[in-house]
Design a protein around this motif. Sequence first.
Motif, PDB file in Angstrom:
ATOM      1  N   PRO A   1       7.946  13.579   6.571  1.00  0.00           N
ATOM      2  CA  PRO A   1       8.497  13.560   7.938  1.00  0.00           C
ATOM      3  C   PRO A   1       9.937  13.049   7.931  1.00  0.00           C
ATOM      4  N   VAL A   2      10.771  13.646   8.761  1.00  0.00           N
ATOM      5  CA  VAL A   2      12.184  13.268   8.777  1.00  0.00           C
ATOM      6  C   VAL A   2      12.436  12.031   9.617  1.00  0.00           C
ATOM      7  N   SER A   3      11.559  11.751  10.577  1.00  0.00           N
ATOM      8  CA  SER A   3      11.779  10.582  11.430  1.00  0.00           C
ATOM      9  C   SER A   3      10.455  10.132  12.034  1.00  0.00           C
ATOM     10  N   GLY A   4      10.439   8.886  12.488  1.00  0.00           N
ATOM     11  CA  GLY A   4       9.276   8.365  13.187  1.00  0.00           C
ATOM     12  C   GLY A   4       8.092   8.061  12.293  1.00  0.00           C
ATOM     13  N   SER A   5       8.256   8.122  10.994  1.00  0.00           N
ATOM     14  CA  SER A   5       7.142   7.865  10.087  1.00  0.00           C
ATOM     15  C   SER A   5       7.676   7.291   8.793  1.00  0.00           C
ATOM     16  N   THR A   6       6.868   6.435   8.191  1.00  0.00           N
ATOM     17  CA  THR A   6       7.232   5.862   6.893  1.00  0.00           C
ATOM     18  C   THR A   6       6.338   6.424   5.787  1.00  0.00           C
ATOM     19  N   ALA A   7       5.747   7.572   6.054  1.00  0.00           N
ATOM     20  CA  ALA A   7       4.800   8.159   5.113  1.00  0.00           C
ATOM     21  C   ALA A   7       5.462   8.475   3.778  1.00  0.00           C
ATOM     22  N   GLN A   8       4.755   8.154   2.706  1.00  0.00           N
ATOM     23  CA  GLN A   8       5.192   8.509   1.357  1.00  0.00           C
ATOM     24  C   GLN A   8       4.499   9.770   0.858  1.00  0.00           C
ATOM     25  N   LEU A   9       3.381  10.118   1.491  1.00  0.00           N
ATOM     26  CA  LEU A   9       2.638  11.338   1.200  1.00  0.00           C
ATOM     27  C   LEU A   9       2.359  12.033   2.526  1.00  0.00           C
ATOM     28  N   ASN A  10       2.548  13.343   2.567  1.00  0.00           N
ATOM     29  CA  ASN A  10       2.401  14.066   3.826  1.00  0.00           C
ATOM     30  C   ASN A  10       1.631  15.360   3.584  1.00  0.00           C
ATOM     31  N   TYR A  11       0.528  15.547   4.331  1.00  0.00           N
ATOM     32  CA  TYR A  11      -0.340  16.698   4.103  1.00  0.00           C
ATOM     33  C   TYR A  11      -0.790  17.324   5.418  1.00  0.00           C
ATOM     34  N   GLN A  12      -1.187  18.596   5.300  1.00  0.00           N
ATOM     35  CA  GLN A  12      -1.890  19.305   6.359  1.00  0.00           C
ATOM     36  C   GLN A  12      -3.336  19.419   5.944  1.00  0.00           C
ATOM     37  N   TRP A  13      -4.256  19.054   6.837  1.00  0.00           N
ATOM     38  CA  TRP A  13      -5.688  19.162   6.546  1.00  0.00           C
ATOM     39  C   TRP A  13      -6.162  20.560   6.896  1.00  0.00           C
ATOM     40  N   ARG A  14      -6.780  21.224   5.929  1.00  0.00           N
ATOM     41  CA  ARG A  14      -7.252  22.588   6.136  1.00  0.00           C
ATOM     42  C   ARG A  14      -8.719  22.569   6.548  1.00  0.00           C
TER      43      ARG A  14
ATOM     44  N   GLY B   1       0.811  -1.208   0.000  1.00  0.00           N
ATOM     45  CA  GLY B   1       0.000   0.000   0.000  1.00  0.00           C
ATOM     46  C   GLY B   1       0.846   1.262   0.000  1.00  0.00           C
ATOM     47  N   VAL B   2       0.176   2.403  -0.075  1.00  0.00           N
ATOM     48  CA  VAL B   2       0.830   3.709  -0.026  1.00  0.00           C
ATOM     49  C   VAL B   2       0.524   4.333   1.323  1.00  0.00           C
ATOM     50  N   ARG B   3       1.576   4.745   2.033  1.00  0.00           N
ATOM     51  CA  ARG B   3       1.407   5.316   3.370  1.00  0.00           C
ATOM     52  C   ARG B   3       1.252   6.827   3.269  1.00  0.00           C
ATOM     53  N   MET B   4       0.243   7.337   3.963  1.00  0.00           N
ATOM     54  CA  MET B   4      -0.099   8.753   3.894  1.00  0.00           C
ATOM     55  C   MET B   4      -0.269   9.305   5.292  1.00  0.00           C
ATOM     56  N   SER B   5       0.333  10.458   5.547  1.00  0.00           N
ATOM     57  CA  SER B   5       0.232  11.132   6.839  1.00  0.00           C
ATOM     58  C   SER B   5      -0.530  12.446   6.654  1.00  0.00           C
ATOM     59  N   VAL B   6      -1.458  12.720   7.580  1.00  0.00           N
ATOM     60  CA  VAL B   6      -2.248  13.946   7.509  1.00  0.00           C
ATOM     61  C   VAL B   6      -2.278  14.603   8.887  1.00  0.00           C
ATOM     62  N   ALA B   7      -1.802  15.829   8.966  1.00  0.00           N
ATOM     63  CA  ALA B   7      -1.830  16.597  10.216  1.00  0.00           C
ATOM     64  C   ALA B   7      -3.042  17.526  10.214  1.00  0.00           C
ATOM     65  N   GLY B   8      -3.394  18.013  11.398  1.00  0.00           N
ATOM     66  CA  GLY B   8      -4.515  18.938  11.512  1.00  0.00           C
ATOM     67  C   GLY B   8      -5.861  18.256  11.603  1.00  0.00           C
ATOM     68  N   VAL B   9      -5.860  16.979  11.970  1.00  0.00           N
ATOM     69  CA  VAL B   9      -7.100  16.211  12.092  1.00  0.00           C
ATOM     70  C   VAL B   9      -7.557  16.295  13.547  1.00  0.00           C
ATOM     71  N   SER B  10      -8.504  17.146  13.821  1.00  0.00           N
ATOM     72  CA  SER B  10      -8.874  17.449  15.206  1.00  0.00           C
ATOM     73  C   SER B  10     -10.150  16.767  15.675  1.00  0.00           C
ATOM     74  N   SER B  11     -10.847  16.067  14.792  1.00  0.00           N
ATOM     75  CA  SER B  11     -12.100  15.434  15.192  1.00  0.00           C
ATOM     76  C   SER B  11     -12.405  14.262  14.283  1.00  0.00           C
ATOM     77  N   TYR B  12     -13.401  13.487  14.710  1.00  0.00           N
ATOM     78  CA  TYR B  12     -13.828  12.384  13.852  1.00  0.00           C
ATOM     79  C   TYR B  12     -14.439  12.911  12.552  1.00  0.00           C
ATOM     80  N   THR B  13     -15.031  14.084  12.599  1.00  0.00           N
ATOM     81  CA  THR B  13     -15.581  14.693  11.395  1.00  0.00           C
ATOM     82  C   THR B  13     -14.488  14.874  10.352  1.00  0.00           C
ATOM     83  N   ASP B  14     -13.320  15.385  10.801  1.00  0.00           N
ATOM     84  CA  ASP B  14     -12.179  15.540   9.889  1.00  0.00           C
ATOM     85  C   ASP B  14     -11.751  14.190   9.326  1.00  0.00           C
ATOM     86  N   TYR B  15     -11.597  13.224  10.227  1.00  0.00           N
ATOM     87  CA  TYR B  15     -11.145  11.898   9.810  1.00  0.00           C
ATOM     88  C   TYR B  15     -12.102  11.284   8.788  1.00  0.00           C
ATOM     89  N   ALA B  16     -13.402  11.342   9.090  1.00  0.00           N
ATOM     90  CA  ALA B  16     -14.391  10.739   8.197  1.00  0.00           C
ATOM     91  C   ALA B  16     -14.405  11.419   6.837  1.00  0.00           C
TER      92      ALA B  16
END
Length: 351
Positions: free
Chosen positions: A337-350, A268-283
């Motif tokens: 991310p420079v460390s602690g993550s194997t993410a291939q895609l990295n985003y901030q959720w607006r 699979g493709v690993r993706m990291s998303v920051a700024g996820v503050s609620s289940y609404t964001d996640y969903a």
Amino acid sequence: MKKTGVALWCSWLVLLVALSVTADTVEDLQAATVPVADQGAPALAGAAREALAEVLVKVSGTRELLQNPTIVEALADARNHVQQYAYVSGKAPGEGLSVRFEFDAGYIRDLVTRAGAPLWTANRPLVLAWVVVEDEQGRHFINWESTPEQAQLLADEFSRRGVPVQLPVFDLVDTAAVAPEDVWRLDAGAVQAASTRYNVQDVVVARLASPAGAQATGDWSYLYQDRRVNSSVTAPDLQAFLRDGVNVVAATMSARYAVAPTAAVDGGVRMSVAGVSSYTDYAAIVSWLEGLELVQYANLERVQGDRIELRLQAQADAAQLAAIIELNNRFELLPLPVSGSTAQLNYQWRN
């Protein structure tokens, strides 16, 4: 069934928010309406072939697909793969009978994949179209208020290729910002400045000289991402001129976003998303990702503060997915991310 839940959040109320995107989700990609001579079986079979060809071009983004032996065979048997159809009478005087066909989305995707052709997801950039026609009345914009028939022809041709289009409103702001002469000169600077208020990234500028009794001759200029694609068109009439120009836009756009499906990427493709503050964001994030035709599911693997890490099972690699994800302006691209993550895609959720 796609997996979207995790034990940590399964008791939360699911509330999806509307996504503010720079693209539209094109509806009815698997449907087409084509003219038919009568309601007899031979005419219906011929119309089904034409409709299936139109659908396949919309879904793949290329007319070259129609020469593929797998597709040629499928077109000959198009009537047997129609999910449903309905006859439509012309609304205007002189308009004949048409028939609307719908095909199964899974069948269409499988057919395109078996042919080895690219698959263009339903999330596509909205195009703003400034088109000027020069005729016996002078130069004028195609718009919904003063030239509704021409505007409908333009909208229909974009719809045939599965490209969402918008015409300017031509209010006082527009008329003060750009004149027909600006578009006639294909003045990209003036048009792009006037287009800013529409919050679009893709703009089409076209000019057409259509003297009575002569061919339609003119030029198209497709502006996107600081690039410009120009095309000169000579056609027998306005509709053919619009069709040829829209074909150039659709072919250019699909070359950017259509992806040849592959076997699921191992692991699979690993993706990291920051700024996820609620289940609404996640969903909202997971719902949008799993709505992409190339993504089978997006599973949550880790939560760390306001950051989530997902594993996307997809028929595309990270680079191909990134080109599609960029259409949603709620995802802001971040450095990996420079460390602690194997993410291939990295985003901030607006939000």
